[in-house]
Structures are given as C-alpha cells and as structure tokens.
Design a protein around this motif. Sequence first.
Motif, PDB file in Angstrom:
ATOM      1  N   ARG A  17       1.048   3.506  10.842  1.00 34.98           N
ATOM      2  CA  ARG A  17      -0.315   3.172  10.402  1.00 34.98           C
ATOM      3  C   ARG A  17      -1.346   3.414  11.495  1.00 34.98           C
ATOM      4  O   ARG A  17      -2.502   3.721  11.204  1.00 34.98           O
ATOM      5  CB  ARG A  17      -0.368   1.719   9.926  1.00 34.98           C
ATOM      6  CG  ARG A  17       0.439   1.474   8.641  1.00 34.98           C
ATOM      7  CD  ARG A  17       0.205   0.080   8.092  1.00 34.98           C
ATOM      8  NE  ARG A  17       0.910  -0.109   6.841  1.00 34.98           N
ATOM      9  CZ  ARG A  17       2.076  -0.739   6.715  1.00 34.98           C
ATOM     10  NH1 ARG A  17       2.659  -1.257   7.787  1.00 34.98           N
ATOM     11  NH2 ARG A  17       2.659  -0.864   5.545  1.00 34.98           N
ATOM     12  N   HIS A  65       5.172  18.772   8.562  1.00 35.35           N
ATOM     13  CA  HIS A  65       4.363  17.547   8.613  1.00 35.35           C
ATOM     14  C   HIS A  65       5.246  16.312   8.824  1.00 35.35           C
ATOM     15  O   HIS A  65       5.034  15.269   8.197  1.00 35.35           O
ATOM     16  CB  HIS A  65       3.530  17.389   7.339  1.00 35.35           C
ATOM     17  CG  HIS A  65       2.581  18.520   7.097  1.00 35.35           C
ATOM     18  ND1 HIS A  65       1.333  18.587   7.661  1.00 35.35           N
ATOM     19  CD2 HIS A  65       2.718  19.659   6.352  1.00 35.35           C
ATOM     20  CE1 HIS A  65       0.723  19.702   7.277  1.00 35.35           C
ATOM     21  NE2 HIS A  65       1.546  20.375   6.488  1.00 35.35           N
ATOM     22  N   GLN A  85       6.424  13.070  10.329  1.00 37.72           N
ATOM     23  CA  GLN A  85       5.720  11.983  11.007  1.00 37.72           C
ATOM     24  C   GLN A  85       6.646  11.089  11.823  1.00 37.72           C
ATOM     25  O   GLN A  85       6.186  10.325  12.661  1.00 37.72           O
ATOM     26  CB  GLN A  85       4.962  11.151   9.963  1.00 37.72           C
ATOM     27  CG  GLN A  85       3.853  11.927   9.276  1.00 37.72           C
ATOM     28  CD  GLN A  85       3.359  11.228   8.029  1.00 37.72           C
ATOM     29  OE1 GLN A  85       3.973  11.294   6.964  1.00 37.72           O
ATOM     30  NE2 GLN A  85       2.230  10.549   8.150  1.00 37.72           N
ATOM     31  N   LYS A 131       3.269   7.129  -1.150  1.00 34.06           N
ATOM     32  CA  LYS A 131       2.075   6.435  -1.641  1.00 34.06           C
ATOM     33  C   LYS A 131       0.802   7.176  -1.244  1.00 34.06           C
ATOM     34  O   LYS A 131      -0.237   7.015  -1.878  1.00 34.06           O
ATOM     35  CB  LYS A 131       2.046   5.012  -1.080  1.00 34.06           C
ATOM     36  CG  LYS A 131       3.150   4.115  -1.622  1.00 34.06           C
ATOM     37  CD  LYS A 131       3.105   2.742  -0.965  1.00 34.06           C
ATOM     38  CE  LYS A 131       4.228   1.852  -1.489  1.00 34.06           C
ATOM     39  NZ  LYS A 131       4.227   0.518  -0.823  1.00 34.06           N
ATOM     40  N   ARG A 132       0.889   7.967  -0.198  1.00 25.00           N
ATOM     41  CA  ARG A 132      -0.282   8.683   0.299  1.00 25.00           C
ATOM     42  C   ARG A 132      -0.312  10.146  -0.139  1.00 25.00           C
ATOM     43  O   ARG A 132      -1.377  10.746  -0.209  1.00 25.00           O
ATOM     44  CB  ARG A 132      -0.308   8.577   1.834  1.00 25.00           C
ATOM     45  CG  ARG A 132      -0.639   7.161   2.288  1.00 25.00           C
ATOM     46  CD  ARG A 132      -0.097   6.832   3.664  1.00 25.00           C
ATOM     47  NE  ARG A 132      -0.498   5.464   4.055  1.00 25.00           N
ATOM     48  CZ  ARG A 132       0.128   4.374   3.635  1.00 25.00           C
ATOM     49  NH1 ARG A 132       1.162   4.469   2.808  1.00 25.00           N
ATOM     50  NH2 ARG A 132      -0.293   3.178   4.008  1.00 25.00           N
ATOM     51  N   ALA A 133       0.856  10.705  -0.432  1.00 23.11           N
ATOM     52  CA  ALA A 133       0.943  12.095  -0.913  1.00 23.11           C
ATOM     53  C   ALA A 133       2.121  12.175  -1.883  1.00 23.11           C
ATOM     54  O   ALA A 133       3.232  12.558  -1.489  1.00 23.11           O
ATOM     55  CB  ALA A 133       1.123  13.063   0.243  1.00 23.11           C
ATOM     56  N   TRP A 141       6.473   5.154   2.176  1.00 22.05           N
ATOM     57  CA  TRP A 141       5.133   5.063   2.762  1.00 22.05           C
ATOM     58  C   TRP A 141       4.388   6.374   2.558  1.00 22.05           C
ATOM     59  O   TRP A 141       3.220   6.383   2.160  1.00 22.05           O
ATOM     60  CB  TRP A 141       5.265   4.728   4.242  1.00 22.05           C
ATOM     61  CG  TRP A 141       3.974   4.570   4.983  1.00 22.05           C
ATOM     62  CD1 TRP A 141       3.238   3.424   5.126  1.00 22.05           C
ATOM     63  CD2 TRP A 141       3.269   5.593   5.704  1.00 22.05           C
ATOM     64  NE1 TRP A 141       2.117   3.668   5.890  1.00 22.05           N
ATOM     65  CE2 TRP A 141       2.111   4.990   6.252  1.00 22.05           C
ATOM     66  CE3 TRP A 141       3.499   6.938   5.936  1.00 22.05           C
ATOM     67  CZ2 TRP A 141       1.194   5.710   7.020  1.00 22.05           C
ATOM     68  CZ3 TRP A 141       2.592   7.661   6.698  1.00 22.05           C
ATOM     69  CH2 TRP A 141       1.457   7.043   7.229  1.00 22.05           C
ATOM     70  N   ALA A 142       5.059   7.485   2.823  1.00 26.39           N
ATOM     71  CA  ALA A 142       4.428   8.793   2.669  1.00 26.39           C
ATOM     72  C   ALA A 142       4.134   9.095   1.206  1.00 26.39           C
ATOM     73  O   ALA A 142       3.103   9.694   0.873  1.00 26.39           O
ATOM     74  CB  ALA A 142       5.327   9.877   3.259  1.00 26.39           C
TER      75      ALA A 142
END
Length: 320
Positions: free
Chosen positions: A65, A165, A167, A104-106, A101-102
């Motif tokens: 985060r 990409h 992370q 939810k964002r993509a 987590w990823a």
Amino acid sequence: MDGLRQRIDNHIIRPDVLSRTDFDRCTEAEQVLYDDQRLQWFSNGLIVRTPALRRLTMTGLSLLRVHNPSAVGERGIVLTGPPHIGKTTALIRLAAEVEQWAGKRAPDFRETGRAPVAYIEMEPKASPKSIASSILNFYGIPHSFKSATQHQLTDQALDALRRRHTQMLIIDELQMLKLDGKTGDDAVNSLKTIMNDSGAICVFAGVDLLEGLSSRPAEQIMARCQVTQMRPFLGSDDTSRGHWASLINSLGGAMHLLDAEPDHLAPYADILLTMTGGKIGDLRSILALAMANAITDRDDTGDEIITQDHLVGVGQIGVA
C-alpha cells in the motif's frame, strides 16, 4: 508462473458438518465422499492462521500500500525459522493475498499478462546466477544459463519483472545459496541489485537466515527489511502453552469427526507437543494421518474419534 497460480487457485471447499445421525442416513457412496472431502479439507484446504502468518500477510500488504516502484531500495521482508515450521505454506498464502489485492485494483491482470507476485525456490548448491535464472524460469523465458554472464541474466530477470508488473518477488529456500565468502558476497549483491532495480517488494525466506545474512554486504539488505521469525511452540511458559492448546482445539474442531466431543484433542496437547517439537508442519501431518486412521477404524470400533493409539502409531513415538 502457472505452477504458483495452480497452488493459489486450488480452492478446496469446506464440507458441510454432518451429525452422526445425518451421516448414517447417507448412502455408502455419500459417506465415502464425505470422508474424502473432510480429509482433503483438513490436509490441504484449512488455513492455520497463526500469529506469524497474520504478521507476515499484514506486513506484506502494508508494504504494498505504501510502495513506490520508482524508489530505490524500498523495504522488504525476511521470513526465517527452522524447517517444518510452515514457512512455505505462509508464503503461498501471502502470494494469494497479493493476487487478491491486485485483482481489486486491476480485475483483468491475468488476461493482460501481469504477474503481481513471483515465487521462486533456490535449489541445493544454487549460485548467484541461479537467482536470475530462477526468475526467468518462473516466467517461462528461455535463456542460456551456462553461456550468459551473471550480469546478463540479471538484466533479463529485471526486464521480466518490470514487463510483468510484478509487485512482490518471493525467494524461498534462500539458505541454499552460499551466503558467506566471495560467492556469498556475489549472491548478496545480486539480491541487492534486484531489490533496488526491480520495482518489486522482495521477500527473502529460508532456514535460520539471520545467521546467513549477517555478513557486512548483507547488512544493507537487512537494514531495509522487516523480519518475521516463525518459531516452534516451546511450551515453556503459560502464554506459549495457552497458544498451543488453542491451536490444538482449533484443529480438532476442524476435523468434524462424527463422534468427537468438543476439545477432544485437549488431553493430547502435551503428547503432540513432544511429538512435533511445537512445529506446525509436523503437527498438521500427524493429525491428518491420525484422522485418516480414525475414519478407517470407524467400522471396526463403532466410533469415529482419535485415540492416543492413533497419534502414537502415526508419530512413531513411545508414550509412557
């Protein structure tokens, strides 16, 4: 990459809890299916949320985060502990949390070829070149291990991490790398380069890493890492024994044995501590086999419950 995704996506459905009466009403085929489902759930689907696992996942998600991929030498994680303590299981759980987590964002990250988390394991006698080579193998990228230099392989690995990409990079079994002497310095420098230039949070995991990463070159890595130590339950104080007893009772309840009373494993807490040395990996293995034996013995004994004989037989340990 496909192997990690298979482990992450291997969702084992928790079976319904049947009473003895409900079970006896089932057909033989339904009973066999229920037995298999319970064993699979307990052995492979149940997540034992120990304090160390919660600390690891919380630290990993918190770093994501606040992470800035363009910053140099962002913080990482060191996960260390003895063998059979549950480190790899915890790392796979962390990888699953990162993918969630990823997602939810993509939501389309898989379709677009992104790999939010990469997971590699060092093999025995791994060399500094093995780090970059293992990263390339994870993505399925062909390369020449023998003819390429360490610098060339590292550049290819860094390029792959950026293009996908990624992370978070998890490096497990790090103790397999020689971490002392000149070769150790080269290995640590490779790790430092990847940590600095990949844009990913690095998680270094292995057996007793605090000793292996105690050299001067490793100090720059350790200074940027948060350390999570997984330790066995030693039972030497009331707090540890209380946590151990709670763990035993939780696992006993998750078995859903037909004739077991609540807290049915409580009388065996001390025996299990002796048998396992407080290691969760060994505890899961012993209880899973004891559970399978209890189910097998059900028709002969008339009761489906774990006895001391089941535990001692599995653990191959004499109990006075």
